[in-house]
Motif scaffolding. Sequence first.
Motif, short mmCIF file in Angstrom:
data_model
loop_
_atom_site.label_atom_id
_atom_site.label_comp_id
_atom_site.label_asym_id
_atom_site.label_seq_id
_atom_site.Cartn_x
_atom_site.Cartn_y
_atom_site.Cartn_z
N TYR A 78 0.83 -1.21 0.00
CA TYR A 78 0.00 0.00 0.00
C TYR A 78 0.87 1.26 0.00
O TYR A 78 0.69 2.16 -0.84
N PHE A 79 1.83 1.34 0.92
CA PHE A 79 2.63 2.55 1.02
C PHE A 79 3.57 2.72 -0.17
O PHE A 79 3.93 3.84 -0.52
N TRP A 80 3.96 1.63 -0.79
CA TRP A 80 4.80 1.72 -2.00
C TRP A 80 4.05 2.49 -3.09
O TRP A 80 4.60 3.41 -3.71
N GLN A 81 2.79 2.10 -3.31
CA GLN A 81 1.98 2.79 -4.31
C GLN A 81 1.50 4.16 -3.82
O GLN A 81 1.36 5.10 -4.60
N GLY A 139 -5.27 1.59 -6.53
CA GLY A 139 -6.55 1.12 -6.03
C GLY A 139 -6.50 -0.29 -5.49
O GLY A 139 -7.08 -0.59 -4.44
N LEU A 140 -5.79 -1.18 -6.19
CA LEU A 140 -5.74 -2.57 -5.76
C LEU A 140 -5.04 -2.74 -4.42
O LEU A 140 -5.47 -3.52 -3.57
N THR A 141 -3.94 -2.01 -4.21
CA THR A 141 -3.22 -2.15 -2.95
C THR A 141 -4.01 -1.55 -1.78
O THR A 141 -3.95 -2.05 -0.66
N THR A 142 -4.78 -0.49 -2.05
CA THR A 142 -5.65 0.07 -1.00
C THR A 142 -6.75 -0.91 -0.66
O THR A 142 -7.07 -1.12 0.52
N LEU A 143 -7.33 -1.53 -1.68
CA LEU A 143 -8.36 -2.56 -1.44
C LEU A 143 -7.77 -3.71 -0.65
O LEU A 143 -8.41 -4.25 0.28
#
Length: 358
Positions: A78-81, A139-143
Amino acid sequence: MPSRAFHRYALFTLAVGVVLIWWGAAVTTEDVGLAVPDWPLCYGKLNPEGWYKVPALLLEHGHRWLATTIGFLVLGLYFWQFAKFKPGTMEGVGIILCSFGFLVLIYMGSVGTAAFIGTLGFTWLVLKWYSQRWPLLRGLTTLALLLVVLQASLGGLRVLKMSDPLGVTHGTLGQLFYCLLVFIAFASSRTWAEGRLVLTLKEAAKARFWSLALFLCVFGQLVLGASLRHTQRTHLAASDILTTKGQWLPPLQPPDVFLLFAHKYWGFTVALLIIFVAVRARRWLLTLPQMRPVATLLLFMPTVQVALGIFVILTGKSFWVTNFHVLNGLGLLALSSLLLATFWGDRLCRRAMDVEDA
């Protein structure tokens, strides 16, 4: 194009995820999901002395540590993106604080309030993703981060409320979450960024329909299997292979016998469907040879899955046979999700429109 380092990190997260799901399967197979009566601590401690020497605690508490590891790995995704997108700093802090607050509410028993906050969280994700046109991986990493928090809360509620339905939900969501990790790794790959899938509009429509149907059918079999494993932990309701309690079509009552029947025969039907779609997918993927091994694997894995299912019955739910049956089932779902992502991905949408219908 996403960095190769991020892709490798996503693949490592996938590898840990396989271990986590296998470990969770072992917990259910050995029926030690309630070996620890409290959550998130273990007998009131972070790590009880000598817990790894007690088989039941090794499985259950070890499963929690693996889940925690996945949680931190997903936080890294998440934090990478998040850093690449460069939003306001308070957004990242806010989502972490809300996630922590959500878990605290679950621990305190305020499930209704937690469900309300969780609904707001997913609504926020949809609105932000759409309004700010987030890149796919953002969006995918936040999900994934929101889902890993939800999954942790379901695992905790399973212990605190001793609920089989929550256990089934926890197990099925865990495998869907793994498919999301597969999608993140795929979307960060060179194949996703540079691959060229050329299909006619008619072929594209067929590919989308059958890949979606396949994924939903495999997932349906997963739900039946999870229900079976959480309601028939120590032994199966019947030990015959072709019939169930000596009947080709057992009545709805008792439900455990009919559930076993449904899992066996729906599984055989899904195995035939997988082979059917895999044969066609190999033709659809001619212009994207990097993905053809997915279809090739799907040609053989259903036979392995059916054989493992038969041996689960013959061996009376042998630990290793049962766990590999679960793991192979995860592989079928993950590969089905890869086909789904391939044929429904934006790259296919763009390429298919460029090719005239034959």
